[in-house]
Design a protein around this motif. Structure first.
Motif, PDB file in Angstrom:
ATOM      1  N   MET A  94       0.598  -1.263  -0.181  1.00  0.00           N
ATOM      2  CA  MET A  94       0.065   0.304   0.154  1.00  0.00           C
ATOM      3  C   MET A  94       0.400   1.277   0.295  1.00  0.00           C
ATOM      4  N   LYS A  95       0.405   1.921  -0.742  1.00  0.00           N
ATOM      5  CA  LYS A  95       1.650   3.536  -0.924  1.00  0.00           C
ATOM      6  C   LYS A  95       0.769   4.525   0.454  1.00  0.00           C
ATOM      7  N   ILE A  96       2.325   4.845   0.114  1.00  0.00           N
ATOM      8  CA  ILE A  96       2.101   5.848   1.660  1.00  0.00           C
ATOM      9  C   ILE A  96       0.673   6.922   1.412  1.00  0.00           C
ATOM     10  N   ARG A  97       0.283   7.170   0.195  1.00  0.00           N
ATOM     11  CA  ARG A  97      -0.166   8.397  -0.339  1.00  0.00           C
ATOM     12  C   ARG A  97      -2.204   7.599   0.798  1.00  0.00           C
ATOM     13  N   ASP A  98      -2.446   5.954   0.363  1.00  0.00           N
ATOM     14  CA  ASP A  98      -3.723   5.096   0.834  1.00  0.00           C
ATOM     15  C   ASP A  98      -3.472   5.531   2.200  1.00  0.00           C
ATOM     16  N   ARG A  99      -2.208   5.316   2.830  1.00  0.00           N
ATOM     17  CA  ARG A  99      -2.380   5.786   4.695  1.00  0.00           C
ATOM     18  C   ARG A  99      -2.617   6.439   4.514  1.00  0.00           C
ATOM     19  N   LEU A 100      -2.229   7.505   4.789  1.00  0.00           N
ATOM     20  CA  LEU A 100      -2.879   9.454   4.890  1.00  0.00           C
ATOM     21  C   LEU A 100      -4.120   8.983   5.684  1.00  0.00           C
ATOM     22  N   LEU A 142      -5.925   6.918   7.147  1.00  0.00           N
ATOM     23  CA  LEU A 142      -5.751   5.982   8.095  1.00  0.00           C
ATOM     24  C   LEU A 142      -4.586   6.696   9.331  1.00  0.00           C
ATOM     25  N   LEU A 143      -3.632   7.215   8.678  1.00  0.00           N
ATOM     26  CA  LEU A 143      -2.599   7.720  10.139  1.00  0.00           C
ATOM     27  C   LEU A 143      -3.652   9.210  10.769  1.00  0.00           C
ATOM     28  N   ALA A 144      -4.703  10.201   9.530  1.00  0.00           N
ATOM     29  CA  ALA A 144      -5.106  10.842  10.280  1.00  0.00           C
ATOM     30  C   ALA A 144      -6.007  10.769  11.152  1.00  0.00           C
ATOM     31  N   VAL A 145      -6.888   9.523  10.699  1.00  0.00           N
ATOM     32  CA  VAL A 145      -8.112   9.312  11.844  1.00  0.00           C
ATOM     33  C   VAL A 145      -6.851   8.781  13.398  1.00  0.00           C
ATOM     34  N   LEU A 146      -6.305   7.666  12.727  1.00  0.00           N
ATOM     35  CA  LEU A 146      -5.370   7.700  14.129  1.00  0.00           C
ATOM     36  C   LEU A 146      -4.981   8.929  15.211  1.00  0.00           C
ATOM     37  N   THR A 170     -15.985  21.196  15.008  1.00  0.00           N
ATOM     38  CA  THR A 170     -15.397  22.303  16.352  1.00  0.00           C
ATOM     39  C   THR A 170     -14.765  21.126  16.741  1.00  0.00           C
ATOM     40  N   VAL A 171     -14.405  20.362  17.187  1.00  0.00           N
ATOM     41  CA  VAL A 171     -14.012  19.164  18.391  1.00  0.00           C
ATOM     42  C   VAL A 171     -13.063  19.398  17.510  1.00  0.00           C
ATOM     43  N   LEU A 172     -12.524  18.628  16.029  1.00  0.00           N
ATOM     44  CA  LEU A 172     -11.116  18.733  14.944  1.00  0.00           C
ATOM     45  C   LEU A 172     -10.531  19.896  15.629  1.00  0.00           C
ATOM     46  N   ALA A 173     -11.223  21.069  15.347  1.00  0.00           N
ATOM     47  CA  ALA A 173      -9.776  22.510  15.131  1.00  0.00           C
ATOM     48  C   ALA A 173     -10.097  23.052  16.651  1.00  0.00           C
ATOM     49  N   ARG A 174     -10.411  22.676  17.530  1.00  0.00           N
ATOM     50  CA  ARG A 174     -10.249  22.838  18.982  1.00  0.00           C
ATOM     51  C   ARG A 174      -8.588  22.199  19.300  1.00  0.00           C
TER      52      ARG A 174
END
Length: 296
Positions: free
Chosen positions: A1-7, A9-13, A197-201
């Motif tokens: 899997m390419k790094i771009r495809d993992r982005l 998942l990484l963002a959610v983690l 709003t939670v994400l931005a805070r």
């Protein structure tokens, strides 16, 4: 899997980890967002959702079509039927305009291609003296963005689509349906407002204090969630120009609200996002002449 495809998942983690590390911050952000929804968003959006649906059900699109066809076709290359979505979007904001366009397509009054083109200019965020200026700027920017995009595309195939007449529906049937759909729409919009709003805070909490109070940080927050970004802007020329650009863009939260409206419809967002990028640029340019008046 390419790094771009993992982005993703990484963002959610990363978001999940921040949620676990800062539960008090996220909980307070969610409470603030729900208070905003209860005090401002739902009271303003709910009546617009109900009445916009009732206008379409009662045949307002046919009346507006007859009145505005001489303008819609030469300016946007679209039939006058889409004038209802454009007018309601200018008055009620992004979700209302998108929802109206989707209803017109679902009812067979507007073609899918015309509905998707209409989304490029149907959304406006109305924000007092500076607020009035911002609203006028974004009405103009939205109309110009829609005009430029629609004129750059091949003509919509009016003749190949069997447009139906927008016949009025029975009010006793249309009213309960409009109220139920408006409730669902407000809940969907509120959910995205709370999440972003939670994400931005959380993002603001992890940023260095010097950067957290800067203009680039406000732009970053506004890119994600419009209200957070606008509230963080300084009262200056740069802040006004940034506000104009952010209002034209709308923020990812607003885009998700619009996409949630389109999810259950045959419409796609292939012209919508291009329209928002163009509207942000046009809003910035149109805000420049207002600077000497508002910030002498």
């Amino acid at each position: 899997m390419k790094i771009r495809d993992r982005l993703p998942l990484l963002a959610v983690l990363c978001c999940f980890s921040a949620l676990l590390l800062l539960p008090e911050v996220s909980a307070q952000a969610a409470r603030d967002a729900m208070l905003l929804c209860a005090q401002t968003l739902i009271p303003s959006l709910f009546p617009f959702f109900v009445l916009s649906s009732l206008l379409i059900a009662c045949g307002a699109s046919e009346l507006l079509s007859a009145l505005l066809s001489p303008l819609m076709r030469p300016l946007f290359g679209l039939s006058g039927t889409g004038a209802a979505a454009l007018a309601l979007g200018l008055c009620g904001g992004y979700p209302v305009g998108a929802r109206t366009a989707a209803e017109l397509v679902e009812n067979g009054v507007l073609s899918r291609d015309e509905g998707e083109r209409l989304l490029a200019g149907a959304g406006v965020f109305s924000s007092s003296r500076a607020g009035a200026a911002l609203y006028l700027i974004h009405v103009a920017a939205a109309l110009c963005a829609g005009l430029l995009i629609c004129r750059a595309l091949p003509p919509a195939p009016h003749g190949t689509y069997p447009h139906k007449s927008a016949k009025a529906q029975c009010f006793s049937t249309a009213f309960p349906t409009a109220v139920q759909n408006a409730l669902t729409g407000c809940l969907n919009v509120s959910a995205f407002v709370v999440f972003f709003t939670v994400l931005a805070r959380l993002l603001l909490h992890f940023l260095p204090e010097a950067f957290a109070s800067s203009l680039p940080c406000a732009l970053l927050l506004g890119f994600l969630e419009l209200t957070s970004g606008v509230l963080a802007l300084p009262c200056s020329r740069a802040g006004f120009l940034s506000c104009a650009a952010l209002l034209g863009w709308g923020g990812l939260s607003v885009h998700c609200q619009t996409l949630s409206v389109l999810a259950a419809s045959p419409l796609s967002a292939r012209y919508y996002l291009k329209g928002k990028v163009l509207q942000a640029l046009l809003s910035l340019l149109l805000a420049l002449p207002a600077l000497p008046v508002l910030f002498p």
